[in-house]
Design a protein around this motif. Sequence first.
Motif, PDB file in Angstrom:
ATOM      1  N   PRO A 188       0.803  -1.232   0.000  1.00 12.28           N
ATOM      2  CA  PRO A 188       0.000   0.000   0.000  1.00 12.28           C
ATOM      3  C   PRO A 188       0.832   1.277   0.000  1.00 12.28           C
ATOM      4  N   ASN A 189       2.068   1.206   0.500  1.00 12.50           N
ATOM      5  CA  ASN A 189       2.904   2.402   0.547  1.00 12.50           C
ATOM      6  C   ASN A 189       3.781   2.590  -0.687  1.00 12.50           C
ATOM      7  N   TYR A 244       2.900   5.623  -1.939  1.00 13.02           N
ATOM      8  CA  TYR A 244       1.958   6.041  -0.893  1.00 13.02           C
ATOM      9  C   TYR A 244       0.548   6.157  -1.471  1.00 13.02           C
ATOM     10  N   ALA A 245       0.167   5.090  -2.165  1.00 14.77           N
ATOM     11  CA  ALA A 245      -1.073   5.124  -2.948  1.00 14.77           C
ATOM     12  C   ALA A 245      -2.319   4.818  -2.130  1.00 14.77           C
ATOM     13  N   ILE A 246      -2.198   3.927  -1.122  1.00 21.07           N
ATOM     14  CA  ILE A 246      -3.387   3.437  -0.421  1.00 21.07           C
ATOM     15  C   ILE A 246      -3.225   3.707   1.065  1.00 21.07           C
ATOM     16  N   THR A 247      -4.158   4.409   1.647  1.00 18.04           N
ATOM     17  CA  THR A 247      -4.090   4.762   3.062  1.00 18.04           C
ATOM     18  C   THR A 247      -4.951   3.827   3.905  1.00 18.04           C
ATOM     19  N   ALA A 248      -4.758   3.910   5.216  1.00 14.24           N
ATOM     20  CA  ALA A 248      -5.614   3.143   6.119  1.00 14.24           C
ATOM     21  C   ALA A 248      -7.072   3.554   5.948  1.00 14.24           C
ATOM     22  N   ASP A 262       7.151   7.088   6.361  1.00 16.79           N
ATOM     23  CA  ASP A 262       8.091   8.188   6.570  1.00 16.79           C
ATOM     24  C   ASP A 262       7.450   9.197   7.515  1.00 16.79           C
ATOM     25  N   ALA A 263       8.005  10.389   7.573  1.00 19.58           N
ATOM     26  CA  ALA A 263       7.494  11.394   8.515  1.00 19.58           C
ATOM     27  C   ALA A 263       6.043  11.758   8.251  1.00 19.58           C
ATOM     28  N   ASP A 264       5.598  11.572   7.021  1.00 20.97           N
ATOM     29  CA  ASP A 264       4.232  11.976   6.653  1.00 20.97           C
ATOM     30  C   ASP A 264       3.292  10.809   6.397  1.00 20.97           C
ATOM     31  N   HIS A 265       3.804   9.594   6.424  1.00 19.42           N
ATOM     32  CA  HIS A 265       2.976   8.435   6.080  1.00 19.42           C
ATOM     33  C   HIS A 265       3.200   7.313   7.091  1.00 19.42           C
TER      34      HIS A 265
END
Length: 399
Positions: free
Chosen positions: A198-199, A202-206, A232-235
């Motif tokens: 999913p990362n 960073y295409a698919i979020t929770a 990362d810091a944002d994901h």
Amino acid sequence: MKTKNSGTYFLITLSLVAFSCTSGPEPTKPWYKGNLHAHSYWSDGNEFPEVIMAWYKAQGYQFTVLSDHNTLNEGEKWITLSNRIHIQKGFKDYLNTYGEDWVQHRSDSAGNTQVKLKTLEEYRPLFEEAGRFLILPSEEITTAYQDKPIHINAANIQEKIAPQPGASVVEVIQNNIDAILEQRKSTGVPILPHINHPNYGYAITAADFTQIRDVRFFEVYNGHPLVNNNGDADHLGTETMWDLINASYLEQGKPLLYGVAADDSHHYHQFNKENGNPGRGWVMVQADSLSAAGIIDAMEQGHFYASTGVVLKTVEKKGKKLTIEVDAEPGVNYEIQLIGLERATKQSKIIERVAGTKATFELSDAYLFVRTKVVSDQSNPNVFDESEHERAWTQPVVE
């Protein structure tokens, strides 16, 4: 049992008792080691299917796939080989191993070597053995929404599925999951879909996962160097996502999401951290039989664990007690973690840490689900991140 290849150790265990929501499966059932994500010359891998199958079989896997992008290993396909030294050497080795009677090749007008790929129907009989080695036909349905790559594997697929479009990330995923499950329904054959990396991009979020129906599996670990397992810091990293998704799934009354580890192997000639090599992540499945139906049924019941190298000797749940034992490597240190979703806060946390090779946890009703993770202080020499230590993840269990 351990096997060694190109300086890399691969670990196999046949002694784990897996979780289920009530009690573990019968301990007499055999364990099967498998990879659910790999590529060949049929798409963007750099090796012939026969060589890949031989590699996995030699390394002690009992089942594997070739999940090439938007294609099955069928029909006629010729490839033109690169002139890079390792590719040309690989072809010579392939030709020497299988012979002129098997390998169809020719030269084009520029003198480049072209090779006709063997189909699954052709190479399958060379490797499959009842009870010893199984090949699951597979496809990585590869699509995107805008600039977000969306890849979904379908193991034991019977017919190629064209990528389905949609008006959002969630809709694209749902339409492709629905297409896979429709084929499963229409054929009566078990087919297992799982969402890949999913990362990646960073295409698919929770939050995307929480809106999707009928998703039971995703890659908590993927062995390709471009997939950002740790975020990362944002994901968020994939493991943090996992618990957030399951918190939502419980609230919605959905089955829990299970985590797999997979290679996503593309590169078979040069083993280094820049390449997507085989042997980095796998699943161990406790099943009635080494068959597509047996493997998929067991996975749908949660009777499997994911690993990047840690071997589990025992996982036993009796009443409110959960015992974990590691099949330890000499000189390697381990930490066993009990992780749970707190009922009051709906937050995931590490409940307890035990340094050593065995731990018994007293389970509490304060947690909606628990799972375990074992981390060693040893790095698999074949991983792409030297700071990444070998791990194993059991599946979440509802108390």
